[in-house]
Design a protein around this motif. Structure first.
Motif, PDB file in Angstrom:
ATOM      1  N   TYR A 132      -4.177   2.484 -10.769  1.00  0.00           N
ATOM      2  CA  TYR A 132      -4.442   2.392  -9.332  1.00  0.00           C
ATOM      3  C   TYR A 132      -3.415   1.517  -8.630  1.00  0.00           C
ATOM      4  O   TYR A 132      -3.047   1.795  -7.480  1.00  0.00           O
ATOM      5  CB  TYR A 132      -5.849   1.844  -9.070  1.00  0.00           C
ATOM      6  CG  TYR A 132      -6.173   1.821  -7.598  1.00  0.00           C
ATOM      7  CD1 TYR A 132      -6.614   2.977  -6.960  1.00  0.00           C
ATOM      8  CD2 TYR A 132      -5.983   0.684  -6.822  1.00  0.00           C
ATOM      9  CE1 TYR A 132      -6.867   2.994  -5.601  1.00  0.00           C
ATOM     10  CE2 TYR A 132      -6.229   0.683  -5.466  1.00  0.00           C
ATOM     11  CZ  TYR A 132      -6.669   1.847  -4.863  1.00  0.00           C
ATOM     12  OH  TYR A 132      -6.897   1.866  -3.517  1.00  0.00           O
ATOM     13  N   VAL A 143     -10.681  -2.163  -9.024  1.00  0.00           N
ATOM     14  CA  VAL A 143     -11.106  -0.968  -9.748  1.00  0.00           C
ATOM     15  C   VAL A 143     -11.795  -1.332 -11.060  1.00  0.00           C
ATOM     16  O   VAL A 143     -11.425  -2.296 -11.722  1.00  0.00           O
ATOM     17  CB  VAL A 143      -9.878  -0.070 -10.008  1.00  0.00           C
ATOM     18  CG1 VAL A 143     -10.210   1.041 -10.975  1.00  0.00           C
ATOM     19  CG2 VAL A 143      -9.372   0.501  -8.695  1.00  0.00           C
ATOM     20  N   GLY A 350     -15.632   4.629  -3.638  1.00  0.00           N
ATOM     21  CA  GLY A 350     -14.291   4.038  -3.642  1.00  0.00           C
ATOM     22  C   GLY A 350     -13.606   4.119  -2.292  1.00  0.00           C
ATOM     23  O   GLY A 350     -13.032   3.132  -1.810  1.00  0.00           O
ATOM     24  N   ILE A 374      -7.528   7.877  -7.458  1.00  0.00           N
ATOM     25  CA  ILE A 374      -8.743   7.706  -8.264  1.00  0.00           C
ATOM     26  C   ILE A 374      -8.869   8.841  -9.278  1.00  0.00           C
ATOM     27  O   ILE A 374      -9.288   8.624 -10.424  1.00  0.00           O
ATOM     28  CB  ILE A 374      -9.977   7.632  -7.345  1.00  0.00           C
ATOM     29  CG1 ILE A 374      -9.901   6.373  -6.474  1.00  0.00           C
ATOM     30  CG2 ILE A 374     -11.267   7.632  -8.152  1.00  0.00           C
ATOM     31  CD1 ILE A 374     -10.988   6.273  -5.416  1.00  0.00           C
ATOM     32  N   THR A 390     -14.071   3.474 -10.429  1.00  0.00           N
ATOM     33  CA  THR A 390     -13.709   3.598  -9.014  1.00  0.00           C
ATOM     34  C   THR A 390     -13.651   2.196  -8.422  1.00  0.00           C
ATOM     35  O   THR A 390     -13.736   1.207  -9.147  1.00  0.00           O
ATOM     36  CB  THR A 390     -14.733   4.471  -8.251  1.00  0.00           C
ATOM     37  OG1 THR A 390     -14.263   4.722  -6.933  1.00  0.00           O
ATOM     38  CG2 THR A 390     -16.082   3.801  -8.172  1.00  0.00           C
TER      39      THR A 390
END
Length: 653
Positions: A132, A143, A350, A374, A390
């Motif tokens: 991410y 995350v 998210g 994601i 997420t």
């Protein structure tokens, strides 16, 4: 009907003794600029799939700049990485270490919630944050595993496969579900279909998360009470039955220690909520509780065996799991279904969390980029022994309050988890299960948003009903079916709005050219000889017949009212189409049929202010010609003034 200035009487004040003679300019209703079919389709396609115009920044740029902008667009790390300095690094290190203190115990806890080995929760807090940090556009999103996705995965998979009797197959299905969740999420972003997740409305999510939070909380009674034989079902009644049917397994040592740590965790959470500057107290309390409880269990290990603990956790990096992905067999459909549902839920959470903190710092989070970030994060995670991850609200809030400046805080988080995986795993051997239950309880209690539910009740009763359907569906039926019930109720609401649109009767606010609802404005009054109606929706095949019959009913009711009051004969039906954003061929036929039926009753139909696309279709279908010069106006006021003047000129009352 062309432009012109006609001398007409102002008939908008029927109760005045004498009519005031004014000059009213009658404006024509223009057609939109001509466009080819290809141009219309191109614009429609762009409006649906590219509302943010992602190519705008590439215009009038050199090839070199286009390549740089392209890399920054695909990999946001190039955007903030080129401006990174020691000051930013210092802030990100502090915030990364802070969220790591929360992420490590939560990762272990949420893995158990999903009926997975605790180590999988730590694996899922290592690789996904790294991915991410490269692909994500949010500066504050932290995350890792989350409670709702963990619960849904655990409940759906355990209905068909036992995590204790067949742990290998269960693990394969968990990784495969994660892969399909990521594939689905990335596809939505790549194909720019993010609007599909909007079917999970706010009322649905409020009810669903509250119901799931209650189920999660009740499931933690197993750890807090020390129950060994506990039901694998997720419904309220079986869980409570299991709690009281196994009273003989309750352990007073477990209860005392569990409740004690739960009170500590809830107290620190309350302190941080009341005083946000003390956020570090609630952020550090889970890890501190794990350390203290582990030490206590270690010290009393020879005196009591009533308190269960985690046991051995393997050291080392995430082992590859691509060979465990399950792409054929009887349980493939289950893995796909679980992946899609957990994918939608985790994606919704998210993006919502990312946008919440972006708005606080006045920067933009690109929804489609987040979906791809994601999605790829979960696809890579499924190949490295991770399950669905997420952006977590609790960890992101800590990240924000700790002063995170960029996504590099996720790199610091991953680095801390890496050190833990390589060197610190033996220290978790005596970590009691009760502290994991207390951590989960503390985390999910904030998901019960009773204030939002009360607001729904006050503002929109149907939305509140949807919320309650989701809540009790999850609580009494099952997690996925509860969600499905709420989505179906939301769709029914949409269908009701489309198939049975609102129609209003307008009147004139005396002394003005303003026409508004007679029910809403007491000062509005009817105009003699006119029935002025407004339609507040597009006219499609699903509602055209209803609207036609509803307008005819308005007409009958008005004629009845006039007869009872010995009023002026009804002559004209004015249909305000300002809110009719679109019309199809069935709608056009309905308008044509309505005009024909009104003509048989010696009533004139007048259309007011159709929007561009509607006007174009009406013109092509020849309805405008059939209405005549006095059948189309730009405003209700102009229609009333012009027709009244015409009737007076012809000696009609």
């Amino acid at each position: 009907m062309g432009h012109g200035t006609n001398r007409v009487e102002d008939m908008t004040s029927p109760n005045t003794a004498t009519a005031r003679e004014t000059i009213v300019e009658i404006h024509s209703v223009c057609l939109p600029p001509k466009k080819t079919t290809f141009q219309k389709l191109k614009k429609r396609f762009a409006d649906v799939f590219f509302p943010d115009d992602p190519l705008e920044r590439f215009r009038n740029q050199t090839w070199r700049n286009k390549v740089i902008l392209g890399l920054q667009s695909l990999f946001p790390i190039f955007t903030w990485g080129s401006q990174y300095d020691l000051k930013l690094f210092r802030s990100d290190v502090i915030s990364g270490l802070t969220i790591a203190s929360l992420a490590i115990p939560q990762g272990i806890s949420y893995a158990k919630l999903a009926n997975l080995p605790p180590i999988v929760g730590l694996y899922s807090s290592f690789v996904p944050p790294l991915i991410y940090s490269v692909l994500g556009s949010s500066k504050h999103l932290a995350v890792g595993p989350v409670s709702i996705a963990s619960l849904v995965m655990g409940s759906m998979l355990s209905e068909s496969v036992s995590p204790t009797q067949d742990p290998v197959l269960y693990l394969k299905l968990a990784f495969t579900s994660t892969f399909f969740a990521g594939l689905f999420q990335a596809s939505l972003g790549l194909l720019r279909l993010g609007f599909l997740i909007d079917f999970l409305s706010k009322p649905t999510l409020v009810g669903f998360t509250a119901g799931a939070a209650v189920i999660v909380s009740l499931q933690q009674l197993k750890g807090l009470l020390g129950i060994v034989h506990f039901t694998g079902k997720m419904q309220f009644i079986p869980v409570m039955s299991s709690v009281f049917n196994h009273r003989s397994e309750w352990s007073w040592e477990t209860i005392v220690m569990g409740v004690g740590f739960l009170i500590i965790l809830l107290t620190t959470r309350h302190i941080s909520m009341r005083k946000p500057k003390l956020f570090w107290i609630s952020a550090a309390s889970p890890l501190a509780s794990v350390v203290i409880s582990t030490l206590l269990v270690f010290l009393i290990r020879n005196k009591t065996h009533a308190i269960s603990f985690i046991g051995h956790l393997p050291k080392g990096l995430n082992p590859p799991s691509s060979n465990m992905l399950y792409f054929s067999g009887t349980h493939l459909a289950l893995a796909i279904k679980t992946g899609i549902i957990t994918g939608v839920l985790s994606l919704t959470e998210g993006i919502a969390v990312g946008r919440t903190f972006a708005s606080l710092k006045n920067y933009q989070v690109n929804g489609n980029k987040e979906m791809m970030a994601i999605g790829f994060m979960n696809m890579v995670g499924s190949c490295t022994s991770c399950y669905v991850t997420t952006g977590s609200f609790s960890r992101s809030a800590v990240n924000y309050n700790a002063g995170a400046k960029t996504a590099a805080s996720n790199i610091v988080l991953a680095s801390t988890v890496l050190v833990t995986l390589l060197f610190l795993m033996p220290l978790f051997y005596y970590t009691p299960n009760l502290i994991l239950a207390a951590i989960i309880l503390t985390a999910v209690i904030g998901l019960i948003d009773y204030q939002a539910a009360y607001k729904l009740y006050k503002v929109d009763k149907f939305d509140f009903f949807t919320c309650m359907c989701a809540f009790f569906g999850v609580l009494l039926v099952s997690v996925p079916l509860g969600l499905a019930i709420a989505v179906v109720v939301s769709v029914i609401k949409i269908l009701l709005h489309v198939t049975r649109p609102n129609t209003l009767e307008f009147g004139n606010i005396q002394g003005t050219q303003i026409y508004q609802s007679l029910k809403r404005y007491r000062e509005a009054s009817r105009i003699h000889g006119f029935l002025i109606l407004a339609v507040e929706s597009p006219i499609y095949f699903v509602n055209s017949t209803y609207l036609q019959e509803r307008i005819l009913r308005w007409t009958r009711e008005e004629e009845t009212r006039i007869k009872e009051n010995n009023g002026t004969t009804l002559k004209c039906i004015v249909l305000d189409m300002t809110a009719v954003s679109s019309i199809d061929t069935s709608g056009i036929e309905a308008v044509f049929e309505l005009r024909r039926r009104l003509e048989k009753q010696s009533l004139q139909l007048v259309l007011v202010n159709p929007v561009g696309s509607v006007m174009e279709k009406l013109q092509k279908s020849k309805i405008i010609e059939s209405l005549g010069l006095s059948g189309l106006y730009l405003t209700v006021g102009e229609a009333v003034a012009d027709l009244s003047s015409t009737w007076k000129a012809h000696g009609q009352p």
